[in-house]
Structures are given as C-alpha cells and as structure tokens.
Motif scaffolding. Structure first.
Motif, PDB file in Angstrom:
ATOM      1  N   ILE A 189      54.834  49.668-103.901  1.00 40.19           N
ATOM      2  CA  ILE A 189      55.793  49.458-102.812  1.00 40.19           C
ATOM      3  C   ILE A 189      57.040  48.829-103.409  1.00 40.19           C
ATOM      4  O   ILE A 189      56.979  47.748-103.992  1.00 40.19           O
ATOM      5  N   LYS A 190      58.162  49.499-103.260  1.00 41.48           N
ATOM      6  CA  LYS A 190      59.414  49.004-103.823  1.00 41.48           C
ATOM      7  C   LYS A 190      60.192  48.198-102.786  1.00 41.48           C
ATOM      8  O   LYS A 190      59.975  48.339-101.583  1.00 41.48           O
ATOM      9  N   ALA A 191      61.085  47.350-103.271  1.00 39.28           N
ATOM     10  CA  ALA A 191      61.916  46.536-102.380  1.00 39.28           C
ATOM     11  C   ALA A 191      62.680  47.441-101.422  1.00 39.28           C
ATOM     12  O   ALA A 191      63.168  48.502-101.807  1.00 39.28           O
ATOM     13  N   GLY A 192      62.751  47.013-100.161  1.00 43.35           N
ATOM     14  CA  GLY A 192      63.456  47.775 -99.142  1.00 43.35           C
ATOM     15  C   GLY A 192      62.622  48.824 -98.443  1.00 43.35           C
ATOM     16  O   GLY A 192      63.079  49.452 -97.485  1.00 43.35           O
ATOM     17  N   GLU A 193      61.366  49.015 -98.885  1.00 38.59           N
ATOM     18  CA  GLU A 193      60.529  50.074 -98.314  1.00 38.59           C
ATOM     19  C   GLU A 193      59.548  49.532 -97.271  1.00 38.59           C
ATOM     20  O   GLU A 193      59.136  48.374 -97.316  1.00 38.59           O
ATOM     21  N   VAL A 194      59.167  50.433 -96.353  1.00 32.72           N
ATOM     22  CA  VAL A 194      58.100  50.160 -95.397  1.00 32.72           C
ATOM     23  C   VAL A 194      57.000  51.187 -95.635  1.00 32.72           C
ATOM     24  O   VAL A 194      57.248  52.398 -95.606  1.00 32.72           O
ATOM     25  N   HIS A 195      55.793  50.707 -95.903  1.00 35.69           N
ATOM     26  CA  HIS A 195      54.641  51.578 -96.103  1.00 35.69           C
ATOM     27  C   HIS A 195      53.622  51.314 -95.001  1.00 35.69           C
ATOM     28  O   HIS A 195      53.460  50.167 -94.568  1.00 35.69           O
ATOM     29  N   ALA A 196      52.954  52.361 -94.564  1.00 35.93           N
ATOM     30  CA  ALA A 196      51.890  52.223 -93.574  1.00 35.93           C
ATOM     31  C   ALA A 196      50.592  52.753 -94.165  1.00 35.93           C
ATOM     32  O   ALA A 196      50.592  53.771 -94.868  1.00 35.93           O
ATOM     33  N   ILE A 197      49.505  52.035 -93.891  1.00 34.21           N
ATOM     34  CA  ILE A 197      48.179  52.511 -94.275  1.00 34.21           C
ATOM     35  C   ILE A 197      47.378  52.761 -93.008  1.00 34.21           C
ATOM     36  O   ILE A 197      47.257  51.889 -92.153  1.00 34.21           O
ATOM     37  N   MET A 198      46.859  53.979 -92.889  1.00 37.45           N
ATOM     38  CA  MET A 198      46.039  54.357 -91.755  1.00 37.45           C
ATOM     39  C   MET A 198      44.695  54.860 -92.266  1.00 37.45           C
ATOM     40  O   MET A 198      44.557  55.218 -93.439  1.00 37.45           O
ATOM     41  N   GLY A 199      43.709  54.872 -91.385  1.00 38.81           N
ATOM     42  CA  GLY A 199      42.397  55.353 -91.788  1.00 38.81           C
ATOM     43  C   GLY A 199      41.351  54.978 -90.768  1.00 38.81           C
ATOM     44  O   GLY A 199      41.593  54.103 -89.921  1.00 38.81           O
ATOM     45  N   PRO A 200      40.192  55.623 -90.820  1.00 36.04           N
ATOM     46  CA  PRO A 200      39.135  55.323 -89.848  1.00 36.04           C
ATOM     47  C   PRO A 200      38.549  53.928 -90.047  1.00 36.04           C
ATOM     48  O   PRO A 200      38.804  53.269 -91.063  1.00 36.04           O
ATOM     49  N   ASN A 201      37.771  53.468 -89.073  1.00 30.19           N
ATOM     50  CA  ASN A 201      37.086  52.178 -89.193  1.00 30.19           C
ATOM     51  C   ASN A 201      36.221  52.158 -90.444  1.00 30.19           C
ATOM     52  O   ASN A 201      35.560  53.151 -90.778  1.00 30.19           O
ATOM     53  N   GLY A 202      36.223  51.005 -91.126  1.00 28.10           N
ATOM     54  CA  GLY A 202      35.370  50.847 -92.293  1.00 28.10           C
ATOM     55  C   GLY A 202      35.910  51.479 -93.557  1.00 28.10           C
ATOM     56  O   GLY A 202      35.220  51.521 -94.583  1.00 28.10           O
ATOM     57  N   ALA A 203      37.154  51.951 -93.518  1.00 30.49           N
ATOM     58  CA  ALA A 203      37.716  52.628 -94.690  1.00 30.49           C
ATOM     59  C   ALA A 203      38.125  51.652 -95.784  1.00 30.49           C
ATOM     60  O   ALA A 203      38.232  52.024 -96.949  1.00 30.49           O
ATOM     61  N   GLY A 204      38.402  50.374 -95.389  1.00 32.75           N
ATOM     62  CA  GLY A 204      38.806  49.373 -96.373  1.00 32.75           C
ATOM     63  C   GLY A 204      40.219  48.857 -96.167  1.00 32.75           C
ATOM     64  O   GLY A 204      40.754  48.137 -97.026  1.00 32.75           O
ATOM     65  N   LYS A 205      40.823  49.165 -95.022  1.00 33.10           N
ATOM     66  CA  LYS A 205      42.224  48.788 -94.781  1.00 33.10           C
ATOM     67  C   LYS A 205      42.402  47.267 -94.753  1.00 33.10           C
ATOM     68  O   LYS A 205      43.255  46.717 -95.452  1.00 33.10           O
ATOM     69  N   SER A 206      41.611  46.588 -93.919  1.00 37.92           N
ATOM     70  CA  SER A 206      41.735  45.130 -93.815  1.00 37.92           C
ATOM     71  C   SER A 206      41.256  44.436 -95.091  1.00 37.92           C
ATOM     72  O   SER A 206      41.769  43.377 -95.458  1.00 37.92           O
ATOM     73  N   THR A 207      40.282  45.036 -95.762  1.00 39.68           N
ATOM     74  CA  THR A 207      39.828  44.501 -97.051  1.00 39.68           C
ATOM     75  C   THR A 207      40.987  44.485 -98.042  1.00 39.68           C
ATOM     76  O   THR A 207      41.211  43.494 -98.747  1.00 39.68           O
ATOM     77  N   LEU A 208      41.741  45.576 -98.084  1.00 37.08           N
ATOM     78  CA  LEU A 208      42.874  45.658 -99.006  1.00 37.08           C
ATOM     79  C   LEU A 208      43.894  44.565 -98.707  1.00 37.08           C
ATOM     80  O   LEU A 208      44.355  43.872 -99.630  1.00 37.08           O
ATOM     81  N   SER A 209      44.236  44.366 -97.434  1.00 40.10           N
ATOM     82  CA  SER A 209      45.223  43.334 -97.082  1.00 40.10           C
ATOM     83  C   SER A 209      44.712  41.947 -97.452  1.00 40.10           C
ATOM     84  O   SER A 209      45.462  41.111 -97.973  1.00 40.10           O
ATOM     85  N   SER A 210      43.424  41.695 -97.203  1.00 42.13           N
ATOM     86  CA  SER A 210      42.838  40.392 -97.523  1.00 42.13           C
ATOM     87  C   SER A 210      42.858  40.120 -99.023  1.00 42.13           C
ATOM     88  O   SER A 210      43.127  38.998 -99.460  1.00 42.13           O
ATOM     89  N   ILE A 211      42.584  41.138 -99.807  1.00 46.41           N
ATOM     90  CA  ILE A 211      42.542  40.970-101.266  1.00 46.41           C
ATOM     91  C   ILE A 211      43.942  40.732-101.828  1.00 46.41           C
ATOM     92  O   ILE A 211      44.131  39.891-102.718  1.00 46.41           O
ATOM     93  N   ILE A 212      44.933  41.425-101.300  1.00 43.93           N
ATOM     94  CA  ILE A 212      46.311  41.189-101.755  1.00 43.93           C
ATOM     95  C   ILE A 212      46.700  39.732-101.494  1.00 43.93           C
ATOM     96  O   ILE A 212      47.346  39.087-102.317  1.00 43.93           O
TER      97      ILE A 212
END
Length: 249
Positions: free
Chosen positions: A24-47
């Motif tokens: 993710i570069k400065a000035g950008e907006v990225h979105a992560i989508m996916g089904p339940n249990g895919a690991g989305k919240s895990t990724l945010s927590s680990i960052i």
C-alpha cells in the motif's frame, strides 16, 4: 508506506494466513473483502501487533522499517492505527482525556514534548467540527453508553487527532445505519492525503460507495486470490464469492 511479504500466521495451531503479499503506497486506499473466516480481521490484528496470533513466516514493513517484532504500542507510535469492530468501554475516562493521553504518549515515544494545552484544545475543536461532533460528546466516558455510530465516529475522531501513516478500518461499517455510515465515511475522506494510506476491511460494497478504493483485494482461505479496481467490489456484491472459487478451480 505498508508492505507485507509472504505473511503466514496461525492461532491455536490453526493456520489462518497462508502467504499474504500486499503493498500500500502513500495516498492510496485499499479494500480487503472476503467471506467469513477468510482471515481479514486476523490480518488487521497482526499488522497492529496483536500477540494472540503466531507469525511463523513473513515480514511487515512500514516506511521501509521492519515492524514485525515491535509491540502494539510501538507500532502505534510509528503510525499504525486500527479501528476496532467492537471498541471497548472505559468508564470514568472522558473522550478528551483519553485522546490527550494518547497523543502525549505518542509524542513522548517520538522524542517530543507534550503538546501545550491551548494547542491541544484548538486541535480537538478543529477535528470535532470536521467530524460534526457535539462538544458534549467529548466529555462523556469513552464508549460508555455510546451507540454503534457514536463508537465508530469516536474512533475516526481518534484517527483524526493521531494522524497515523496507515489507518486500518476493520469492518467499521458493522452495525451502522446509512446516516452514521455517511458521517464516518466523510470523516475518513476528509482525513485522506498524500502522506497517509487507508486499508478498509469490509464484507459489504456499500461502504465503498462512500470511501472509494484504488484497489480491492479478495481474501479467501488465507490468501489474496484476486485484485482489481473499485468495480471488483460491485462485481462481488452482484455475484458473491462462488464465481471466484470456480475461477480458481
């Protein structure tokens, strides 16, 4: 700004992330989508440095600095901000006192003096007006008795005050009605600039009507399996995730 290389992570011996690569570069907006249990919240927590997850492989860089070994508060001081799905209540601590403490701790960690009281007050006034917040709100105990929309608006206020390099919004649209969603999204849009970046994690395309992403990533079974522009979110809303599974098989 933020670079993730071959990130593998597990919790209680269950593999959740299985090789995430993301830049993710400065000035950008990225979105992560996916089904339940895919690991989305895990990724945010680990960052953000949540220590409940075991990172077995991979690296996380912020502005070229490897931060995987840093504690959550150290990452926060360096500019990582995570908006929680379920913000905690802290009775007896006002919104204003909480944010004053957070800002001064961050300044201290970066070798700066505490912010003068008059400067702090001016900043609080400016940011609360930006987010259309009632002054009375700032004297209430943090998140105590707050509606879902008030909790989320308060988190965006914290983001406005702290001015992070990378803001991670983990399902910040969860439980919001249309008016609250609009106010929160408008706040995020006002805070975006060429020196920061935003990572939005969401189930629903509706948030992306308001916070328009430069890139949309689909996370399934612990991997990013597809990346596209904002139109990819519309396609997911229309078709669901099965068509991507079929594409992969």
């Amino acid at each position: 700004m933020l670079k993730i290389k071959n990130l593998h992570a597990s919790v209680e011996d269950k593999d959740i992330l299985k090789g995430i690569n993301l830049e993710i570069k400065a000035g950008e907006v990225h979105a992560i989508m996916g089904p339940n249990g895919a690991g989305k919240s895990t990724l945010s927590s680990i960052i953000a440095g949540n220590e409940n997850y075991e990172v077995s492989q991979g690296e996380i860089f912020l502005d070229g600095e490897e931060i995987s070994e840093l504690a959550p508060e150290e990452r926060a001081h360096k500019g990582v901000f995570l908006s929680f799905q379920y913000p905690v209540e802290i009775p007896g601590v006002s919104v204003t006192n909480f944010i004053k403490t957070a800002i001064n701790e961050s300044r201290k960690a970066n070798g700066k003096e505490e912010m003068p009281a008059n400067e702090m007050l001016k900043l609080i006034r400016e940011k609360s007006e930006l987010l259309e917040m009632d002054r009375k709100f700032l004297s209430r105990s943090l998140n105590e008795g707050f509606s879902g929309g008030e909790k989320k608006r308060n988190e965006i206020f914290q983001m406005a005050m702290l001015e992070p390099k990378i803001a991670i919004l983990d399902e910040t649209d969860s439980g919001l009605d249309i008016d609250a969603l609009r106010i929160v999204a408008n706040g995020v849009n006002k805070l975006k600039n060429e020196n920061n970046a935003v990572l939005v994690i969401t189930h629903y395309q509706r948030l992306l009507d308001y916070i328009v992403p430069d890139f949309v990533h689909v996370l399934m079974d612990g991997k990013i399996v597809k990346t596209g522009g904002a139109d990819l979110a519309l396609e997911l809303e229309e078709k669901g995730y099965d068509w991507i599974k079929n594409e992969l098989n």
